[in-house]
Structure formats: C-alpha cells, structure tokens
Motif scaffolding. Structure first.
Motif, PDB file in Angstrom:
ATOM      1  N   VAL A 271       7.695   7.828  -6.800  1.00  0.00           N
ATOM      2  CA  VAL A 271       6.717   8.432  -7.063  1.00  0.00           C
ATOM      3  C   VAL A 271       5.242   7.702  -7.831  1.00  0.00           C
ATOM      4  O   VAL A 271       4.302   8.045  -7.351  1.00  0.00           O
ATOM      5  CB  VAL A 271       6.425  10.024  -7.243  1.00  0.00           C
ATOM      6  CG1 VAL A 271       4.963  10.902  -6.864  1.00  0.00           C
ATOM      7  CG2 VAL A 271       7.317  10.366  -6.221  1.00  0.00           C
ATOM      8  N   GLY A 272       5.860   7.392  -9.369  1.00  0.00           N
ATOM      9  CA  GLY A 272       4.810   7.156 -10.637  1.00  0.00           C
ATOM     10  C   GLY A 272       3.585   6.449 -10.125  1.00  0.00           C
ATOM     11  O   GLY A 272       3.365   5.567 -10.384  1.00  0.00           O
ATOM     12  N   LEU A 273       4.650   4.635  -9.143  1.00  0.00           N
ATOM     13  CA  LEU A 273       3.921   4.151  -8.853  1.00  0.00           C
ATOM     14  C   LEU A 273       3.591   3.631  -7.947  1.00  0.00           C
ATOM     15  O   LEU A 273       2.364   3.686  -7.721  1.00  0.00           O
ATOM     16  CB  LEU A 273       5.928   2.459  -8.308  1.00  0.00           C
ATOM     17  CG  LEU A 273       6.309   1.527  -9.902  1.00  0.00           C
ATOM     18  CD1 LEU A 273       7.638   1.386  -8.910  1.00  0.00           C
ATOM     19  CD2 LEU A 273       5.758   1.323 -10.423  1.00  0.00           C
ATOM     20  N   ALA A 274       3.474   4.466  -7.020  1.00  0.00           N
ATOM     21  CA  ALA A 274       3.100   4.765  -5.694  1.00  0.00           C
ATOM     22  C   ALA A 274       1.728   5.865  -6.092  1.00  0.00           C
ATOM     23  O   ALA A 274       0.108   5.189  -6.185  1.00  0.00           O
ATOM     24  CB  ALA A 274       3.194   5.896  -4.884  1.00  0.00           C
ATOM     25  N   ALA A 275       1.435   6.465  -7.310  1.00  0.00           N
ATOM     26  CA  ALA A 275       0.297   7.394  -8.439  1.00  0.00           C
ATOM     27  C   ALA A 275      -0.555   6.664  -9.207  1.00  0.00           C
ATOM     28  O   ALA A 275      -1.440   6.106  -8.699  1.00  0.00           O
ATOM     29  CB  ALA A 275       0.255   8.355  -9.026  1.00  0.00           C
ATOM     30  N   VAL A 276       0.387   5.054  -9.376  1.00  0.00           N
ATOM     31  CA  VAL A 276      -0.723   4.033  -9.800  1.00  0.00           C
ATOM     32  C   VAL A 276      -1.255   3.351  -9.715  1.00  0.00           C
ATOM     33  O   VAL A 276      -2.405   3.034  -9.739  1.00  0.00           O
ATOM     34  CB  VAL A 276       0.643   2.893 -11.042  1.00  0.00           C
ATOM     35  CG1 VAL A 276      -0.031   1.900 -11.916  1.00  0.00           C
ATOM     36  CG2 VAL A 276       1.243   4.029 -12.163  1.00  0.00           C
TER      37      VAL A 276
ATOM     38  N   ALA B  22      -3.268   2.876  -0.707  1.00  0.00           N
ATOM     39  CA  ALA B  22      -2.379   3.676  -1.187  1.00  0.00           C
ATOM     40  C   ALA B  22      -1.938   5.040  -1.110  1.00  0.00           C
ATOM     41  O   ALA B  22      -1.414   5.582  -2.337  1.00  0.00           O
ATOM     42  CB  ALA B  22      -3.253   2.955  -2.979  1.00  0.00           C
ATOM     43  N   LEU B  23      -3.170   6.053  -1.034  1.00  0.00           N
ATOM     44  CA  LEU B  23      -3.480   7.116  -1.194  1.00  0.00           C
ATOM     45  C   LEU B  23      -2.411   7.735  -0.457  1.00  0.00           C
ATOM     46  O   LEU B  23      -1.007   8.879  -0.292  1.00  0.00           O
ATOM     47  CB  LEU B  23      -4.354   7.557  -0.357  1.00  0.00           C
ATOM     48  CG  LEU B  23      -5.041   9.539  -0.890  1.00  0.00           C
ATOM     49  CD1 LEU B  23      -4.282  10.147  -2.130  1.00  0.00           C
ATOM     50  CD2 LEU B  23      -6.042   9.821  -0.681  1.00  0.00           C
ATOM     51  N   GLY B  24      -1.962   7.046   1.331  1.00  0.00           N
ATOM     52  CA  GLY B  24      -1.505   7.511   2.544  1.00  0.00           C
ATOM     53  C   GLY B  24       0.275   7.441   1.960  1.00  0.00           C
ATOM     54  O   GLY B  24       1.653   7.800   1.623  1.00  0.00           O
TER      55      GLY B  24
ATOM     56  N   LEU C  77       1.193   7.182  -1.651  1.00  0.00           N
ATOM     57  CA  LEU C  77       1.428   8.065  -2.479  1.00  0.00           C
ATOM     58  C   LEU C  77       2.185   9.703  -2.175  1.00  0.00           C
ATOM     59  O   LEU C  77       3.233  10.332  -2.788  1.00  0.00           O
ATOM     60  CB  LEU C  77      -0.205   8.702  -3.026  1.00  0.00           C
ATOM     61  CG  LEU C  77       0.281   9.892  -4.373  1.00  0.00           C
ATOM     62  CD1 LEU C  77       1.944   9.566  -5.891  1.00  0.00           C
ATOM     63  CD2 LEU C  77      -1.204   9.769  -5.280  1.00  0.00           C
ATOM     64  N   VAL C  78       1.156  10.163  -0.661  1.00  0.00           N
ATOM     65  CA  VAL C  78       1.592  11.427  -0.432  1.00  0.00           C
ATOM     66  C   VAL C  78       3.065  11.423   0.557  1.00  0.00           C
ATOM     67  O   VAL C  78       3.377  11.694   0.243  1.00  0.00           O
ATOM     68  CB  VAL C  78       0.913  10.785   0.925  1.00  0.00           C
ATOM     69  CG1 VAL C  78       0.874  13.063   1.828  1.00  0.00           C
ATOM     70  CG2 VAL C  78      -0.692  12.077   0.450  1.00  0.00           C
ATOM     71  N   ALA C  79       2.919  10.247   1.164  1.00  0.00           N
ATOM     72  CA  ALA C  79       4.658  10.087   1.408  1.00  0.00           C
ATOM     73  C   ALA C  79       5.653   9.842   0.813  1.00  0.00           C
ATOM     74  O   ALA C  79       6.817  10.469   0.614  1.00  0.00           O
ATOM     75  CB  ALA C  79       4.792   8.645   2.755  1.00  0.00           C
ATOM     76  N   ALA C  80       5.526   9.221  -0.598  1.00  0.00           N
ATOM     77  CA  ALA C  80       6.388   9.158  -1.801  1.00  0.00           C
ATOM     78  C   ALA C  80       6.329  10.409  -1.902  1.00  0.00           C
ATOM     79  O   ALA C  80       7.645  10.782  -2.527  1.00  0.00           O
ATOM     80  CB  ALA C  80       6.335   8.122  -2.246  1.00  0.00           C
ATOM     81  N   ALA C  81       5.305  11.373  -2.124  1.00  0.00           N
ATOM     82  CA  ALA C  81       5.821  12.505  -3.333  1.00  0.00           C
ATOM     83  C   ALA C  81       6.181  13.805  -2.030  1.00  0.00           C
ATOM     84  O   ALA C  81       7.409  14.358  -2.128  1.00  0.00           O
ATOM     85  CB  ALA C  81       3.972  13.332  -3.536  1.00  0.00           C
ATOM     86  N   ALA C  82       6.234  13.294  -1.065  1.00  0.00           N
ATOM     87  CA  ALA C  82       6.878  14.410   0.131  1.00  0.00           C
ATOM     88  C   ALA C  82       8.059  14.048   0.728  1.00  0.00           C
ATOM     89  O   ALA C  82       8.833  15.294   0.189  1.00  0.00           O
ATOM     90  CB  ALA C  82       5.975  13.952   1.759  1.00  0.00           C
ATOM     91  N   ALA C  83       8.986  12.977   0.587  1.00  0.00           N
ATOM     92  CA  ALA C  83       9.613  12.683   0.291  1.00  0.00           C
ATOM     93  C   ALA C  83      11.370  13.390  -0.969  1.00  0.00           C
ATOM     94  O   ALA C  83      11.807  13.668  -0.273  1.00  0.00           O
ATOM     95  CB  ALA C  83       9.989  10.842   0.623  1.00  0.00           C
ATOM     96  N   ALA C  84       9.983  12.143  -2.043  1.00  0.00           N
ATOM     97  CA  ALA C  84      10.863  12.935  -2.603  1.00  0.00           C
ATOM     98  C   ALA C  84      11.032  14.192  -3.227  1.00  0.00           C
ATOM     99  O   ALA C  84      12.086  14.599  -3.396  1.00  0.00           O
ATOM    100  CB  ALA C  84       9.516  12.667  -4.170  1.00  0.00           C
TER     101      ALA C  84
END
Length: 244
Positions: free
Chosen positions: A82-87, A102-104, A106-113
């Motif tokens: 998630v940190g990489l997606a945020a970067v 990138a925002l998409g 980040l949202v997908a990575a955060a939801a999955a995490a």
C-alpha cells in the motif's frame, strides 16, 4: 393521441450514455481509432508507459516477495504494498499529472489490504482482483451474446456512428468475437487463480496474477486495435490538392 412508447427511447439513451462512458475511457487510455497512432504506441499508451507498468506491477510484486520471505506479520508485506501505491499517487499529484491511474491502484491496494488484515489471510489480498475478473468477464460476455458488445458501443461513440454498427453484419460479428476474447481473458485468470486462492498458495497466486496481467493484456489490446482499425480505415490524405 397516444403517448410515445418509453422503451425504445430508454434503450437508446442507455446505449448512448454507456457508449460515451466507454469511449471516453478508451480515448483517455490512448485508444482512439480516429487517430493514426501505430499499434505499438497504442499498446504502450494503454499500459500507461513505464510509469503505468510500475504502478500496476510493483505493489503486487512487493507484497508477493515480502510475504514469501516473511509471511508474519502480515501487516509488513501489506503495508509496503500500500505504501508503494501511495508513493506513486503522491508523485503524480506533485507533478500535477492525472492521478487517476495511481489513485485507482491505491484505493484497490488499500481495500485488498484491509480485507486481508481483517481475515488474517494473505490470500485475501487478491479477493478484489478475483471479483473484478468475474464481474468484467460476465458483463463483457453477456453484452456480446445479446448483440450489444461493449467494444462496439465504445467504438461507435469514438467514430461518431452511435449504434449504427449493429446494422453492419461484419462489424457486429467482429465486436462479438472481440467481446468473447476479452471475456475469455478474464475467465482464464479466474480459472487459474481461484484454485490457488482456495488452496491459500499466496506466492503462486501472486506470481500468476502478475504473469496473467499486462503480458496478456498487451497483445489483446493490440489485436483489438488492429481489428477496429480494419473496420474503420482512415480516409487517406488527398494527394490531388492543387499546388500553390
């Protein structure tokens, strides 16, 4: 005087709205048959160039590698992903470039995490992707089978012909088979990855997700582009213009 039938008008309005949305998304991705771009350029643009590839691959790759080396604590591999997606999102915002990709991610990575942390299973980090493949595959397949291919709707908007492509047997057949091909891609991913998810094999699941991602997406984009361009050849530039 009888009232107008609402059915056909509603269908027409729905198809136009859907075609406009799909066509707009395709144009933003660099997929516009009206342009004279080469196939290589179109595929590269659809993948987002090097930045798009990194944004798509690195968060998942980092999760798989770190989880394989050190599965506990789970929050470590998920946090780095998630940190990489945020970067990537922060970099896009800082450079004032469109952050949607990138925002998409980040949202997908955060939801999955969040799901994986809630269940405590690393494999659940891939659940949103499995759901996406099932939904996309089903929608594209059904649209092709009922004669309203999503690809045809998108191209119809881009080429300014609306839904008249449905009156052309050649185009309708081509868009049908393109829809089948795209649905097959999503269902193939699901068929390979779902058993690994059920078995809890995070390393194999993550690896195959990456292999069946851009490496399969790119050639299918190329095929789609070539077929659409063949159906909608550009008008050649006039060579008979009078000389000054």
């Amino acid at each position: 005087m009888s009232a107008p039938e609402p059915g056909p008008e509603r269908d027409k309005s729905t198809s136009e709205i859907l075609g406009q949305a799909l066509g707009g998304a395709a144009r933003r991705a660099g997929l516009d048959p009206a342009e004279s771009s080469s196939t290589h350029k179109v595929v590269w643009s659809a993948m987002g160039g090097w930045r798009g590839i990194l944004e798509s691959v690195l968060p998942s790759l980092a999760f798989v590698i770190i989880f394989t080396i050190r599965p506990e604590p789970l929050i470590l591999s998920l946090g780095i992903s998630v940190g990489l997606a945020a970067v990537f999102t922060i970099i896009r915002l800082a450079q004032k470039s469109p952050p949607s990709a990138a925002l998409g991610g980040l949202v997908a990575a955060a939801a999955a995490a969040a799901l994986a942390l809630w269940t405590g299973r690393g494999a659940d980090n891939f659940v949103p992707g499995l759901i996406t493949n099932a939904v996309y595959g089903s929608v594209i397949l059904v649209s092709a089978l009922i004669g309203w291919s999503l690809i045809g709707l998108a191209v119809g908007f881009l080429m300014g012909e609306g839904t008249t492509w449905r009156n052309d047997r050649r185009k309708r057949r081509a868009y049908f088979w393109l829809g089948i091909a795209w649905a097959a891609l999503f269902f193939a991913r699901l068929a390979v990855q779902l058993p690994l998810y059920l078995a809890g094999d995070v390393t194999a699941l993550g690896t195959l997700k990456l292999i069946m991602g851009l490496p399969l997406f790119a050639p299918l984009i190329a095929v789609t582009w070539l077929v659409v361009r063949a159906l909608h050849p550009r008008e050649p530039a006039s060579e008979d213009a009078p000389e000054a």
